[in-house]
Write a protein that holds these residues in place. Structure first.
Motif, mmCIF file in Angstrom:
data_model
loop_
_atom_site.group_PDB
_atom_site.id
_atom_site.type_symbol
_atom_site.label_atom_id
_atom_site.label_comp_id
_atom_site.label_asym_id
_atom_site.label_seq_id
_atom_site.Cartn_x
_atom_site.Cartn_y
_atom_site.Cartn_z
ATOM 1 N N MET A 14 0.807 -1.207 0.000
ATOM 2 C CA MET A 14 0.000 0.000 0.000
ATOM 3 C C MET A 14 0.847 1.266 0.000
ATOM 4 O O MET A 14 0.440 2.286 -0.572
ATOM 5 N N LEU A 15 2.025 1.241 0.632
ATOM 6 C CA LEU A 15 2.928 2.391 0.506
ATOM 7 C C LEU A 15 3.286 2.617 -0.963
ATOM 8 O O LEU A 15 3.338 3.757 -1.446
ATOM 9 N N SER A 16 3.534 1.527 -1.680
ATOM 10 C CA SER A 16 3.880 1.623 -3.098
ATOM 11 C C SER A 16 2.718 2.175 -3.908
ATOM 12 O O SER A 16 2.883 3.079 -4.741
ATOM 13 N N VAL A 17 1.550 1.620 -3.674
ATOM 14 C CA VAL A 17 0.357 2.062 -4.401
ATOM 15 C C VAL A 17 0.074 3.539 -4.114
ATOM 16 O O VAL A 17 -0.245 4.318 -5.030
ATOM 17 N N ASP A 18 0.190 3.941 -2.857
ATOM 18 C CA ASP A 18 -0.071 5.333 -2.493
ATOM 19 C C ASP A 18 0.930 6.274 -3.158
ATOM 20 O O ASP A 18 0.568 7.377 -3.597
ATOM 21 N N ALA A 19 2.188 5.860 -3.221
ATOM 22 C CA ALA A 19 3.209 6.704 -3.857
ATOM 23 C C ALA A 19 2.899 6.905 -5.335
ATOM 24 O O ALA A 19 2.986 8.023 -5.859
ATOM 25 N N VAL A 20 2.543 5.822 -6.008
ATOM 26 C CA VAL A 20 2.214 5.906 -7.435
ATOM 27 C C VAL A 20 0.980 6.781 -7.650
ATOM 28 O O VAL A 20 0.934 7.618 -8.560
ATOM 29 N N GLU A 21 -0.006 6.598 -6.794
ATOM 30 C CA GLU A 21 -1.256 7.348 -6.955
ATOM 31 C C GLU A 21 -1.029 8.841 -6.731
ATOM 32 O O GLU A 21 -1.541 9.675 -7.484
ATOM 33 N N LYS A 22 -0.252 9.180 -5.711
ATOM 34 C CA LYS A 22 -0.015 10.596 -5.427
ATOM 35 C C LYS A 22 0.762 11.251 -6.572
ATOM 36 O O LYS A 22 0.500 12.403 -6.937
#
Length: 660
Positions: A14-22
Motif C-alpha cells: 500500500m505504501l507503493s500504491v499510495d506513492a504511485v497514486e499521489k
C-alpha cells in the motif's frame, strides 16, 4: 503466513500504491505482486545495516525490474534507511530521493541504477565476480572477511533482453554461487500476456546456462520462498528461483496489463484497501509493523557488529591485508603509485597506442592489486593481458584476467557492477566499432558516475582491410555525446600512460580509444605532454605569431606535425594542439582554454572520424578534416590517403581557411 507478516507485506504494497497514486505516475503492478518476495528476502536473509549502508560485507539487493521502484523505496523506508514518508510522498518529483527508476547515488540503499531492462541482472553478475575476487584475495582459513550474496528481483522483461543471456551464460560458466535471482513470473508485459512474444522454457534455458533452478508455485508463500532461497545458498552455481506471481495482486486490475504502468485510480485503490482490510489513510504504517521492523533492524546491527569484531581480529592478525582491503574499498591508492608511469616505454620508435596501453596495464597491475579486467575474446588484439596473473576462473578465483567471451553488452554491464561493488578497479576491452553493443552499459556508467574503464582499440579506418563493418567512424563522437564520460584518444605512448593514470584516478567512467597501427613517439615534446596532457588539450608546439591552429587527436597528431613542417616551408606559422580528451579540457579554467585555443586564431581539426561536433571548437572561421561517410576495405595507408588524411590535404585546407 502469520498476521504480523501479512501486515508487513500489505504495508509494502500500500505504501507503493499510495506513492504511485499521489504522483499520478508509476507502476503499481509489480509492488502488489512481489511484496511478499521482497519481504522474505529482506526480513529473513538480507545481511545489511541501514545505519551503515556502505558496509563492505553487506548483501547486495538489486531491483533489476526498476520500473517497480516504489516497492524498493517502501522497503528502504520501513527498514530504516534515510528515506522518510515525505520522500515516499514525493515519488517521481523534482529533485526527490525517490525518482521514477532507482538511481545509484540519489537514494541511500540503492545499489545500482536500474530501469533499462537486463542491466540490473548483468550488474549483479559483476558484483558477484567482485565478491569472489576479493574473497579469494583477502579471506583466510580462519576468517572469511568478504562473504556475502547478491540478490536480485528480475522480471519477464529482464529475461527477454539480450544482455541477460550474455550475463547469465558467463555467470553459469564461472559458477557464481553467491548469485541468487528471483524471477517475478506473472505472464504480463506492457502489451498484454507474455505468450504473444515469450513462450520459451525459462527453466530449461537457465539449466543450460549451468544455473540451479527451482520453482515456487505461490508468490505469496513466504515459507516456500524462504525454503527456495535456503536451497539456493547450498549450491555451487548461480540460482534462479521462478516465483509464480500475480501482477497487481489484490486489485481489481490483477493479472492484466492495465496495472503495469498506470496508477490504480481512486475506485480501484478503494477496492484494494477493502481486499486487504486496510485503513483509508494514505501512507499508513501500523505501529506493530514499526515494532517488527525495529526487531529486524536490531538483528541487522548485530550482524554488522559481529562482522566488525571479526574485522578487528582480522586487522590485528593480518594488518597488511586489512590495510590493502580497506584502501581498495575506499578507492585509495598507495602514495606515488603512478611514479614512473611515463618512463616504461624505453627507446621504442613506432608503437601502437594499444600496445602502449598493454604496457601501462601491466605497470598498474604491479602496483594496484585491486586492478583487473579483460577483453571480449580479443585480448591479443586489445593487449589487455596482465602477464603476472592468471585467468579469473572457477579454479583461479584470484585471477585478474577476465575472459568475457564475445559478450560485449554484458561485459560493459558487468564492469559497472564490479565498480559499484567497490574494492576493485575494473576494465573491459573490445574494438571501438563494437562500442555500439555496449552503449546502454556505458550510458548507465556515466549516469551513475561509477569509474568503470572501457578500453577500445582499432579506433579508426586505420583498422584497414577488415573494412567498414569494423571501422569506427561515428563511434568516437557518439561517445562524446554521453554526459560525464571521459573519452580519451591519446597521440602516442606517453599520452596513453597519462590518460590511463587519469582513468584510474577519476571518479567518472572513461573510454580509452587506441590505435591498431603504430604511431611515432612524440619524444621531443615529452615535457609538454607530461606537464599538460592531463588537462585534455594543450599546445604541443608552435611557431611565433601562429596564423592557424591545427587541433588533432590520436594518430592524427603525427599528421599535424608533418603538415607543420610543410607549412613552415611556405612561411605559414602554426600551432599544434593535441586534444586527447574533450571532457578534461572542458574542466579547465576559461583562461587556460583561451590560452590554448584563442578566439582570434583560425582553427582546423584533424580526426579520423565524424566531424559532427568539431564545429563548436573550430568555429565559423575554421574547418574540419574528418570522415562523414563509412570507410572501405584496403590497407590503412591507402585509406588514409584516399580519405584525405595526408599533408597535401591539410595544406590545402589551411590555405583555404587563410584565403591564400
Amino acid at each position: 503466513m502469520n498476521t504480523l507478516e501479512t501486515q508487513c507485506i500489505t504495508t509494502l504494497r500500500m505504501l507503493s500504491v499510495d506513492a504511485v497514486e499521489k504522483a499520478n505516475s508509476g507502476h503499481p503492478g509489480l509492488p502488489l505482486g512481489c511484496a511478499a518476495i521482497a519481504h522474505t528476502i529482506w526480513s529473513r536473509f538480507l545481511q545489511h545495516d541501514p545505519k551503515n549502508p556502505q558496509w563492505i560485507n553487506r548483501d547486495r539487493f538489486i531491483l533489476s525490474a526498476g520500473h517497480g521502484s516504489a516497492l524498493l523505496y517502501a522497503l528502504l523506508h520501513v527498514y530504516g534507511y534515510d528515506l522518510s514518508l515525505e520522500d515516499l510522498q514525493n515519488f517521481r518529483q523534482w529533485h526527490s530521493k525517490t525518482p521514477g527508476h532507482p538511481e545509484y547515488g540519489e537514494t541511500p540503499g540503492v545499489e545500482a541504477t536500474t530501469g533499462p531492462l537486463g542491466q540490473g541482472f548483468a550488474m549483479g553478475v559483476g558484483m558477484a565476480m567482485a565478491e569472489r575476487y576479493l574473497s579469494a584475495q583477502y579471506n583466510k582459513e580462519d576468517s572469511k572477511i568478504i562473504d556475502h550474496y547478491v540478490y536480485a528481483l528480475v522480471s519477464d522483461g529482464d529475461l527477454m533482453e539480450g544482455v541477460t543471456a550474455e550475463a547469465a551464460s558467463l555467470a553459469g560458466h564461472l559458477q557464481l554461487n553467491k548469485l541468487i535471482y528471483l524471477y517475478d513470473d506473472n505472464n504480463i508485459s506492457i502489451d498484454g500476456n507474455t505468450n504473444i512474444t515469450f513462450t520459451e522454457n525459462v527453466e530449461q534455458r537457465f539449466l543450460a546456462y549451468n544455473w540451479h533452478v527451482t520453482r515456487v508455485a505461490d508468490g505469496n508463500d513466504c515459507d516456500a520462498i524462504a525454503a527456495a532461497i535456503s536451497e539456493a545458498k547450498q549450491q555451487d552455481k548461480p540460482s534462479l528461483i521462478i516465483v509464480k506471481t500475480h501482477i497487481g495482486y489484490g486489485s481489481p486490475k490483477q493479472d492484466t496489463a492495465k496495472v503495469h504502468g498506470s496508477p490504480l485510480g481512486s475506485e480501484a485503490i478503494q477496492a484494494t484497501r477493502d481486499k486487504f482490510s486496510w485503513p483509508q489513510s494514505d501512507f499508513h504504517v501500523p505501529q506493530e509493523v514499526k515494532e517488527e521492523m525495529q526487531k529486524v533492524l536490531t538483528k541487522c546491527a548485530e550482524q554488522h557488529n559481529t562482522w566488525q569484531e571479526k574485522w578487528k581480529q582480522y586487522s590485528e592478525k593480518y594488518p597488511e591485508c586489512s590495510a590493502k582491503l580497506d584502501a581498495a574499498m575506499h578507492r585509495q591508492y598507495p602514495e606515488n603509485w603512478s611514479d614512473g608511469i611515463a618512463d616504461i616505454f624505453g627507446e621504442e620508435q613506432s608503437m601502437a597506442t594499444r600496445a602502449a596501453s598493454g604496457k601501462v596495464i601491466n605497470f598498474i597491475a604491479e602496483r594496484l592489486p585491486q586492478f583487473l579486467g579483460g577483453s571480449a575474446d580479443l585480448a591479443g588484439s586489445n593487449k589487455t593481458d596482465i602477464k603476472s596473473s592468471v585467468d579469473f576462473s572457477v579454479q583461479q578465483q584470484a585471477g585478474r584476467n577476465i575472459r568475457f567471451g564475445i559478450r560485449e553488452h554484458a561485459m560493459g554491464s558487468i564492469v559497472n557492477g564490479m565498480s559499484l561493488h567497490q574494492g576493485v578497479v575494473a576494465f573491459s576491452a573490445t574494438f571501438l566499432a563494437f562500442a555500439d553493443y555496449m552503449r546502454p552499459a556505458i550510458r548507465l556508467a556515466a549516469l551513475m558516475k561509477t569509474p568503470s574503464i572501457f578500453v577500445f582499440t582499432h579506433d579508426s579506418i586505420a583498422l584497414g582491410e577488415d573494412g567498414p563493418t569494423h571501422q569506427p567512424v561515428e563511434q568516437l563522437m557518439s561517445l562524446r555525446l554521453i554526459p560525464d564520460l571521459l573519452v580519451m584518444r591519446p597521440a602516442d605512448a606517453l599520452e596513453t600512460a597519462i590518460m590511463w593514470r587519469e582513468a584510474v584516478t577519476s571518479t567518472l567512467p572513461s573510454a580509452l580509444c587506441l590505435t591498431r597501427q603504430g604511431v611515432t613517439p612524440l619524444a621531443e615534446y615529452a615535457s609538454a605532454i607530461t606537464a599538460n596532457a592531463a588537462k585534455g588539450a594543450y599546445t604541443l608546439c608552435e611557431d611565433d605569431n601562429a596564423q592557424v591552429i591545427l587541433i588533432a587527436t590520436g594518430s592524427e597528431v603525427g599528421l599535424a606535425l608533418d603538415a607543420k613542417k610543410k607549412l613552415g616551408e611556405e612561411s605559414i606559422p602554426c600551432r599544434i594542439v593535441s586534444m586527447p580528451c574533450w571532457e578534461l579540457f572542458a574542466q579547465q579554467s576559461p583562461e587556460y582554454r583561451e590560452s590554448v585555443l584563442p578566439n582570434d586564431v583560425p582553427k582546423i581539426s584533424i580526426e579520423a572520424g565524424s566531424t559532427l561536433g568539431w564545429q563548436s571548437i573550430v568555429g565559423n572561421s575554421g574547418a574540419t578534416i574528418g570522415i562523414d561517410t563509412f570507410g572501405a576495405s584496403a590497407p590503412w595507408e591507402v585509406l588514409y590517403d584516399k580519405f584525405g588524411f595526408n599533408v597535401q590535404n591539410v595544406l590545402s585546407t589551411v590555405k583555404q581557411v587563410l584565403g591564400k
